[in-house]
Design a protein around this motif. Sequence first.
Motif, PDB file in Angstrom:
ATOM      1  N   PHE A 107       0.916  -1.315   0.013  1.00 51.79           N
ATOM      2  CA  PHE A 107      -0.029  -0.142   0.092  1.00 51.79           C
ATOM      3  C   PHE A 107       0.821   1.163  -0.002  1.00 51.79           C
ATOM      4  O   PHE A 107       2.114   1.312   0.369  1.00 51.79           O
ATOM      5  CB  PHE A 107      -0.833  -0.049   1.262  1.00 51.79           C
ATOM      6  N   ASP A 108       0.342   2.216  -0.223  1.00 48.79           N
ATOM      7  CA  ASP A 108       0.898   3.649  -0.272  1.00 48.79           C
ATOM      8  C   ASP A 108       0.985   4.009   1.214  1.00 48.79           C
ATOM      9  O   ASP A 108       0.098   3.771   1.967  1.00 48.79           O
ATOM     10  CB  ASP A 108       0.052   4.767  -1.094  1.00 48.79           C
ATOM     11  N   ASN A 109       2.188   4.447   1.607  1.00 46.48           N
ATOM     12  CA  ASN A 109       2.397   4.692   3.048  1.00 46.48           C
ATOM     13  C   ASN A 109       2.231   6.103   3.432  1.00 46.48           C
ATOM     14  O   ASN A 109       2.236   6.355   4.591  1.00 46.48           O
ATOM     15  CB  ASN A 109       3.543   4.270   3.627  1.00 46.48           C
ATOM     16  N   CYS A 110       1.216   6.872   2.365  1.00 46.02           N
ATOM     17  CA  CYS A 110       1.108   8.016   2.553  1.00 46.02           C
ATOM     18  C   CYS A 110      -0.276   8.340   3.195  1.00 46.02           C
ATOM     19  O   CYS A 110      -1.322   7.984   2.833  1.00 46.02           O
ATOM     20  CB  CYS A 110       1.214   9.025   1.407  1.00 46.02           C
ATOM     21  N   CYS A 111      -0.672   8.744   4.380  1.00 40.98           N
ATOM     22  CA  CYS A 111      -1.648   9.137   5.151  1.00 40.98           C
ATOM     23  C   CYS A 111      -2.663   9.960   4.160  1.00 40.98           C
ATOM     24  O   CYS A 111      -2.346  11.006   3.940  1.00 40.98           O
ATOM     25  CB  CYS A 111      -1.586   9.381   6.349  1.00 40.98           C
ATOM     26  N   PRO A 112      -3.833   9.408   3.840  1.00 41.85           N
ATOM     27  CA  PRO A 112      -4.827   9.894   3.200  1.00 41.85           C
ATOM     28  C   PRO A 112      -5.132  11.315   3.666  1.00 41.85           C
ATOM     29  O   PRO A 112      -5.656  12.320   3.203  1.00 41.85           O
ATOM     30  CB  PRO A 112      -5.765   9.099   2.932  1.00 41.85           C
ATOM     31  N   HIS A 113      -4.983  11.560   4.951  1.00 44.28           N
ATOM     32  CA  HIS A 113      -5.453  12.791   5.875  1.00 44.28           C
ATOM     33  C   HIS A 113      -4.631  13.793   5.578  1.00 44.28           C
ATOM     34  O   HIS A 113      -5.017  15.006   5.069  1.00 44.28           O
ATOM     35  CB  HIS A 113      -5.491  12.729   7.262  1.00 44.28           C
ATOM     36  N   GLN A 114      -3.167  13.630   5.986  1.00 42.27           N
ATOM     37  CA  GLN A 114      -2.384  15.050   5.898  1.00 42.27           C
ATOM     38  C   GLN A 114      -1.006  14.669   5.358  1.00 42.27           C
ATOM     39  O   GLN A 114       0.089  15.368   5.571  1.00 42.27           O
ATOM     40  CB  GLN A 114      -2.215  15.644   7.124  1.00 42.27           C
ATOM     41  N   ILE A 141     -11.535  -0.946  -0.465  1.00 39.58           N
ATOM     42  CA  ILE A 141     -12.948  -0.478  -0.640  1.00 39.58           C
ATOM     43  C   ILE A 141     -12.541   1.066  -0.388  1.00 39.58           C
ATOM     44  O   ILE A 141     -12.090   1.526   0.499  1.00 39.58           O
ATOM     45  CB  ILE A 141     -13.722  -0.929   0.533  1.00 39.58           C
ATOM     46  N   ASN A 142     -13.321   1.860  -1.334  1.00 40.62           N
ATOM     47  CA  ASN A 142     -13.192   3.445  -1.262  1.00 40.62           C
ATOM     48  C   ASN A 142     -11.660   3.965  -1.150  1.00 40.62           C
ATOM     49  O   ASN A 142     -11.470   4.535  -0.225  1.00 40.62           O
ATOM     50  CB  ASN A 142     -13.841   3.851  -0.202  1.00 40.62           C
ATOM     51  N   PRO A 143     -10.725   3.400  -2.014  1.00 41.67           N
ATOM     52  CA  PRO A 143      -9.287   4.078  -1.701  1.00 41.67           C
ATOM     53  C   PRO A 143      -9.293   5.528  -1.919  1.00 41.67           C
ATOM     54  O   PRO A 143      -9.986   6.100  -2.764  1.00 41.67           O
ATOM     55  CB  PRO A 143      -8.467   3.330  -2.870  1.00 41.67           C
ATOM     56  N   LEU A 151     -10.755  11.469   5.988  1.00 41.63           N
ATOM     57  CA  LEU A 151     -10.493  10.894   7.260  1.00 41.63           C
ATOM     58  C   LEU A 151     -10.948   9.552   7.309  1.00 41.63           C
ATOM     59  O   LEU A 151     -10.915   8.668   8.332  1.00 41.63           O
ATOM     60  CB  LEU A 151     -11.781  11.619   8.334  1.00 41.63           C
ATOM     61  N   SER A 152     -11.371   8.779   6.258  1.00 42.91           N
ATOM     62  CA  SER A 152     -11.621   7.366   6.421  1.00 42.91           C
ATOM     63  C   SER A 152     -11.673   7.071   4.680  1.00 42.91           C
ATOM     64  O   SER A 152     -11.069   7.399   4.044  1.00 42.91           O
ATOM     65  CB  SER A 152     -12.974   6.940   6.873  1.00 42.91           C
ATOM     66  N   GLY A 153     -11.755   5.514   4.640  1.00 41.38           N
ATOM     67  CA  GLY A 153     -11.749   5.190   3.325  1.00 41.38           C
ATOM     68  C   GLY A 153     -10.558   3.890   3.348  1.00 41.38           C
ATOM     69  O   GLY A 153     -10.215   3.234   4.439  1.00 41.38           O
ATOM     70  N   GLY A 154      -9.888   3.738   2.204  1.00 48.31           N
ATOM     71  CA  GLY A 154      -8.927   2.491   1.994  1.00 48.31           C
ATOM     72  C   GLY A 154      -7.650   3.027   1.366  1.00 48.31           C
ATOM     73  O   GLY A 154      -7.331   4.091   0.719  1.00 48.31           O
ATOM     74  N   LEU A 155      -6.599   2.456   1.978  1.00 44.95           N
ATOM     75  CA  LEU A 155      -4.979   3.221   1.597  1.00 44.95           C
ATOM     76  C   LEU A 155      -5.052   2.388   0.066  1.00 44.95           C
ATOM     77  O   LEU A 155      -5.617   1.464  -0.356  1.00 44.95           O
ATOM     78  CB  LEU A 155      -4.066   2.325   2.177  1.00 44.95           C
ATOM     79  N   VAL A 156      -4.396   3.307  -0.878  1.00 47.72           N
ATOM     80  CA  VAL A 156      -4.280   2.867  -2.305  1.00 47.72           C
ATOM     81  C   VAL A 156      -3.297   1.652  -2.410  1.00 47.72           C
ATOM     82  O   VAL A 156      -2.281   1.603  -1.677  1.00 47.72           O
ATOM     83  CB  VAL A 156      -3.499   4.009  -3.057  1.00 47.72           C
ATOM     84  N   ARG A 157      -3.631   0.441  -3.105  1.00 53.11           N
ATOM     85  CA  ARG A 157      -2.790  -0.825  -3.344  1.00 53.11           C
ATOM     86  C   ARG A 157      -1.972  -0.839  -4.284  1.00 53.11           C
ATOM     87  O   ARG A 157      -2.695  -0.356  -5.220  1.00 53.11           O
ATOM     88  CB  ARG A 157      -3.832  -1.926  -2.940  1.00 53.11           C
ATOM     89  N   TYR A 158      -0.631  -1.240  -4.151  1.00 55.50           N
ATOM     90  CA  TYR A 158      -0.061  -1.500  -5.422  1.00 55.50           C
ATOM     91  C   TYR A 158       0.105  -3.059  -5.774  1.00 55.50           C
ATOM     92  O   TYR A 158      -0.057  -3.865  -5.026  1.00 55.50           O
ATOM     93  CB  TYR A 158       1.175  -1.041  -5.008  1.00 55.50           C
TER      94      TYR A 158
END
Length: 172
Positions: A107-114, A141-143, A151-158
Amino acid sequence: MLFLAAMKRRNFIQHLCPALTITQIALFSSCQNEEESVIPATSEEEKEFQRVSALFNADGFFQEGKSVFVNLAHKNFVKLADISGFSNVIEAGILLLKTDATTIKAFDNCCPHQGARGAWVLTNDRFKCQNHGNSYNTTEINPVGCDSNSLSGGLVRYPVTLYKTYLKVVKS
């Protein structure tokens, strides 16, 4: 069962042994087919892994363009031997998670929040960012992308390719 009890030993052997033999042959054949269904790495993938095996840095990985190669035998990735074990490869921008005996997801290790990258913990199959406490699923689900203020969702998968003790992650 009464039928078997009423049979004499010779009749029993004559009727049952051929069926057992056929069953054993079928089981043996299915085991062989199962092993044969494992697709080995292509010769091109094998050559690529052999080429990069000498290029790994002291931390056990090598990055080339959008591809990250990981040496799973390196001490930094020992946690991936256990199911639910994970490694955060901060410099390469990936989180690796072992989900079952044969699967490692990236997964991308970048937090979707900030956009934080280094403060992850795994709880109930969700990665939680320690910076603000938001958690993200690993089920695709919902990347949500990096630094999207989500604040929620899924991490982007590679996508991941495994060859012997080497892993290749292609970041999109």
